[in-house]
Design a protein around this motif. Sequence first.
Motif, mmCIF file in Angstrom:
data_model
loop_
_atom_site.group_PDB
_atom_site.id
_atom_site.type_symbol
_atom_site.label_atom_id
_atom_site.label_comp_id
_atom_site.label_asym_id
_atom_site.label_seq_id
_atom_site.Cartn_x
_atom_site.Cartn_y
_atom_site.Cartn_z
ATOM 1 N N GLY A 1 0.779 -1.229 0.000
ATOM 2 C CA GLY A 1 0.000 0.000 0.000
ATOM 3 C C GLY A 1 0.812 1.281 0.000
ATOM 4 O O GLY A 1 0.249 2.377 0.061
ATOM 5 N N PHE A 2 2.128 1.153 -0.067
ATOM 6 C CA PHE A 2 2.979 2.342 -0.081
ATOM 7 C C PHE A 2 3.772 2.402 -1.388
ATOM 8 O O PHE A 2 4.053 1.376 -2.009
ATOM 9 N N HIS A 3 4.209 3.638 -1.768
ATOM 10 C CA HIS A 3 4.951 3.826 -3.015
ATOM 11 C C HIS A 3 6.442 3.566 -2.864
ATOM 12 O O HIS A 3 7.189 3.703 -3.837
ATOM 13 N N ALA A 4 6.904 3.236 -1.668
ATOM 14 C CA ALA A 4 8.339 3.083 -1.440
ATOM 15 C C ALA A 4 8.586 2.220 -0.216
ATOM 16 O O ALA A 4 7.671 1.921 0.558
ATOM 17 N N LYS A 5 9.827 1.818 -0.065
ATOM 18 C CA LYS A 5 10.289 1.131 1.144
ATOM 19 C C LYS A 5 11.377 1.981 1.792
ATOM 20 O O LYS A 5 12.159 2.637 1.092
ATOM 21 N N LEU A 6 11.455 1.929 3.097
ATOM 22 C CA LEU A 6 12.456 2.695 3.835
ATOM 23 C C LEU A 6 13.204 1.785 4.790
ATOM 24 O O LEU A 6 12.597 0.950 5.465
ATOM 25 N N LYS A 7 14.522 1.946 4.841
ATOM 26 C CA LYS A 7 15.293 1.213 5.847
ATOM 27 C C LYS A 7 16.414 2.107 6.368
ATOM 28 O O LYS A 7 16.811 3.093 5.725
ATOM 29 N N GLY A 8 16.896 1.765 7.545
ATOM 30 C CA GLY A 8 17.993 2.512 8.137
ATOM 31 C C GLY A 8 19.326 1.907 7.752
ATOM 32 O O GLY A 8 19.437 0.702 7.518
ATOM 33 N N LEU A 9 20.355 2.741 7.667
ATOM 34 C CA LEU A 9 21.708 2.292 7.359
ATOM 35 C C LEU A 9 22.625 2.586 8.539
ATOM 36 O O LEU A 9 22.350 3.486 9.344
ATOM 37 N N ALA A 10 23.705 1.852 8.606
ATOM 38 C CA ALA A 10 24.721 2.052 9.648
ATOM 39 C C ALA A 10 24.121 2.014 11.046
ATOM 40 O O ALA A 10 24.443 2.831 11.917
ATOM 41 N N GLY A 11 23.184 1.066 11.252
ATOM 42 C CA GLY A 11 22.615 0.877 12.580
ATOM 43 C C GLY A 11 21.413 1.728 12.906
ATOM 44 O O GLY A 11 20.819 1.582 13.986
ATOM 45 N N ALA A 12 21.022 2.616 11.984
ATOM 46 C CA ALA A 12 19.853 3.465 12.250
ATOM 47 C C ALA A 12 18.584 2.650 12.106
ATOM 48 O O ALA A 12 18.467 1.785 11.240
ATOM 49 N N ALA A 13 17.607 2.937 12.940
ATOM 50 C CA ALA A 13 16.304 2.263 12.854
ATOM 51 C C ALA A 13 15.366 3.129 12.012
ATOM 52 O O ALA A 13 15.220 4.320 12.272
ATOM 53 N N ALA A 14 14.724 2.524 11.024
ATOM 54 C CA ALA A 14 13.836 3.277 10.138
ATOM 55 C C ALA A 14 12.428 3.315 10.704
ATOM 56 O O ALA A 14 11.886 2.278 11.107
ATOM 57 N N PRO A 15 11.799 4.487 10.752
ATOM 58 C CA PRO A 15 10.396 4.555 11.162
ATOM 59 C C PRO A 15 9.503 3.829 10.154
ATOM 60 O O PRO A 15 9.872 3.651 8.992
ATOM 61 N N THR A 16 8.336 3.426 10.583
ATOM 62 C CA THR A 16 7.373 2.826 9.670
ATOM 63 C C THR A 16 6.659 3.927 8.883
ATOM 64 O O THR A 16 6.588 5.084 9.302
ATOM 65 N N LEU A 17 6.112 3.535 7.726
ATOM 66 C CA LEU A 17 5.430 4.495 6.867
ATOM 67 C C LEU A 17 3.977 4.659 7.296
ATOM 68 O O LEU A 17 3.298 3.674 7.591
ATOM 69 N N LEU B 1 5.796 9.599 7.685
ATOM 70 C CA LEU B 1 6.260 8.564 8.598
ATOM 71 C C LEU B 1 5.500 8.618 9.925
ATOM 72 O O LEU B 1 5.013 9.666 10.345
ATOM 73 N N ASN B 2 5.438 7.490 10.598
ATOM 74 C CA ASN B 2 4.795 7.441 11.914
ATOM 75 C C ASN B 2 5.667 8.084 12.996
ATOM 76 O O ASN B 2 5.151 8.616 13.982
ATOM 77 N N ASP B 3 6.966 8.004 12.810
ATOM 78 C CA ASP B 3 7.898 8.594 13.779
ATOM 79 C C ASP B 3 8.947 9.393 13.009
ATOM 80 O O ASP B 3 9.197 9.136 11.829
ATOM 81 N N PRO B 4 9.602 10.345 13.638
ATOM 82 C CA PRO B 4 10.554 11.194 12.907
ATOM 83 C C PRO B 4 11.885 10.500 12.636
ATOM 84 O O PRO B 4 12.313 9.612 13.377
ATOM 85 N N LEU B 5 12.518 10.933 11.552
ATOM 86 C CA LEU B 5 13.902 10.564 11.272
ATOM 87 C C LEU B 5 14.808 11.342 12.223
ATOM 88 O O LEU B 5 14.503 12.468 12.617
ATOM 89 N N GLN B 6 15.953 10.741 12.552
ATOM 90 C CA GLN B 6 16.827 11.337 13.561
ATOM 91 C C GLN B 6 18.032 12.029 12.907
ATOM 92 O O GLN B 6 18.676 11.466 12.018
#
Length: 969
Positions: free
Chosen positions: A130-146, A162-167
């Motif tokens: 149901g989303f136009h993209a996928k998101l993941k974190g790099l170098a140990g970062a946790a990716a928020p859900t869409l 996003l449900n939560d902010p990027l850091q």
Amino acid sequence: MGKRFYISISVAVTCLVVATGVLAIIIALSVMYAHERSKNLQSLPTSAERSSTSTASTTPSSPKGPWEYYRLPQTLSPVHYNITLWPRLKPNADDLYIFTGNSRVAFRCVSQTDLILIHSNKLNLSMFDGFHAKLKGLAGAAAPTLKKTWLEVPTQYLVVHLNDPLQPGSVYELYTEFVGELLDDLGGFYRSEYFEDGIKKVVATTQMQPTDARKAFPCFDEPAMKAVFHMTLIHPQGTVALSNAMNYDPVNITVNGESLIQTSFEPTEIMSTYLLAFVVCDFAYIGTNPDADVLIRIWARRKATEEGQGKYALETTGHILGFYKNYYNSSYPLKKSDQIALSDFSAGAMENWGLITYRETALLYNPGVSSNGDKEWVAIVISHELAHMWFGNLVTMRWWNDLWLNEGFATYVSYLGADYAEPSWNMKDLIVLNEITDVMAMDASAHSHPLSTKEEEILKPEQINQLFDTITYSKGAAILRMLSDFITETVFSKGLHTYLEEFKYNTTSYKDLWKHLQMAVDKAGISLPHSVEVIMNRWILQMGFPVVTIDTQTGKITQKHFLLDPESVVDRPSEFNYEWFVPVTWIKTGGSEQHQSTTYWLLNKEDTNTELVLGDAEWLVANINMMGFYRVNYDEGNWERLIAKLSSSHQDIPVINRAQIIDDAFSLAKANIANTTLALRTTTFLNKEVEYMPWQTARKNLNYFFHMFGCSEVYGPMKAYIRKQVTPLFLYYKDLTLNWTKMPDKHTDQYNQINAISLACSTGVEGCRELASGWFKEWMNNPAVNNINANLKSTVYCNAIAAGGDEEWDFVWKMYKNATIASEADKLMHALSCTKEPWLLNRYLQYCLDPEKIRKQDVSFTFIYIAQNPIGQPLAWDFIRSNWDYIFNEYGRGSISFGSIIYGLTERFSSEFDYKQLKLFKEEVGARLDSAAAIIEHVLERTKANMNWVALNKKPLSDWLISQTSKIL
């Protein structure tokens, strides 16, 4: 074969495994595309549609969401992209050419945000849960859900909420899969077509500047958003893939039984999205030794390469790269310089870093077939694009409001590079004719614009597109040439070196350039009345330029904003009140002595300088070699002395200033500052002049008179006067070329020979038309052998078509369709517009709407060519208005320039009826003016000025011409 870079077997196997997975996705996307194309690829979702993901929400109407602004927020910064694209060079079952692909963009969070905005335009994005993209974190970062995603059409964004902010400080990766159409619209990732040996061939190529990278893949599509690009292209067997960086070894792959090639490329240097380029074709190339410091390759259609049409470009590129290395005191930043000639290309060329794309006419040259002018164009365009490799690519303007910094600079130094490559051509002088005099006419309008504006004034893509005009390119070049002159070229070059060193791989504004040039000025001990920044801001932050008036009796000198229409209202405010800091230079002569001044700075609206008083001197001419961007007016006495000197010993005045005297006088006459008869009197010496620059300047200015009076009783005396003046020039070149059997040695003499024959034939000089028609008849009788001098082809073709009928027209049309050399095709295309038969011109106009007959890239030129014909102008104007909607819809995506068409079609407008027609046209087309919106205001102003000028000058002009020609009529 070109130099290759090899990778280990293990890496190659890994690439193949990854590619297989990618291809499975791409195949699925291509199947889906046929069903989705009927929908609007970027249709704006309703609130409900936007809420169809995991969390229901609506988009608030106020305040605006960040996605409703045209500039990206500064919350994210791209680091690198991994892009895989597969263009189809054959149509699918729905007769569509498509490309499929995927992109991974790694970006760093700069400040906390729960939104990802990334540009995407006309791409059909795949959905993941149901989303136009996928998101993941790099170098140990946790990716928020869409939370939700949608496509925002007006601002051309893919919006990821996003449900939560990027850091801040963390790095994330956004993955998308997409399908696009490989259109023939000359923008983004598009297709070009040509025929070779009767076989239709398709090329997949790119034009990203300014805002079309987003049509090829989702990206942060702003110049300051620089990143590293890892490209992979999947393409058919028998084709080659090119991109900005050098390729790794291609890998053979098979998908559903189809044998394909996968070519991956080394990572690029960090660069802007608009400089990305990739091409899939079956071209051939010629190149330098693979072990050279910089690999240079010239790519073109196989037949063009076999015929040696790329040899001059290869030779010239090497010379010019060497020049810039020394000029910038900086090595070429890349390993290779690929340059490729495309059959369909909207611009002249594009400075993609490491893979420069060109129109064929701007890169290919065939001795014996191509003219001297064709050769010069190739040298100038190559020099312009190579200048960008440092200035624009290595160091880039921060935002498009400073586009002039890229393009004005490249235009100026392109003449230095071409002069180095061809020292006998006098290119440093020809910049005056090619760039400066023409742009002064445009900048003398109340509807001109400053070189640099505030960032917030340039937001939308259409506003950005409007900046690609003669002000940006040619005025930018003119004021940098002026700056280089008063601080010296050596100091200018040293300032550029430190500027490039400090900001390489980064972005800047004009203030950074002023700072480094000031450092160089200070180090050299050059004294200026103000800082470089204070002086130059007057030239870039307000539109227009001054007319400097010198009274040689009193030494009084004044400046005033020069406007061709003195009644026009300037409604654009200027913090400098339209005053400039003007570097004034002059030559004064008395007897056999000639005195050349140092630079005198006019810092106020008026001043007095006793050095300007003539005293015992015979005459004074200001603005030596037209280094300053201003016009000059004199007291009546000095004008009379200059005209007398031109009549007695014109060579005593430098050749550029002889051209300048003519151009200034005619421009002052158009602005009702000087008498029209004064302007005409500056041309009376031409029957003794053989140099190109004064003749070409006079021809351009007298052409205005033909536009205004070409259908009136003044036409006869005008024609007779020019015939009287050009006859000695015609006979001079007849003798110089041994009765037209050889080519003049001097570059500018070859140009002036064209002026001599063209003006002689058009005004009825005895023997000229017979000469041109005879050459043309010989060719018609034996089409396989064309012995017409390459320099004279345009003139001969046009005169023959004008004198002939449908037989000659059909012959040239056939030659045009069969032409394999682009520069020859251009000459034939122009000649077809010279016919005096209205029905042939109407047929030609209809051909413009058929891309099988006239390529989309050539439509603008063809309309303008037809409008240059007095018979064709009203036909072209009516045709454009009648077909505006169709042309706008089919060609209005970068294929043609509406502004140049409207400007060219209305050059003859000089009546109340014309003015009303223009206003009606503006009302009818409204928002569909596209990039022509600014031009039409200028054209309305020009038409009003023409009306007033004709009313004031028709009788005195007629009386003077009759007095000059009464003995020969």
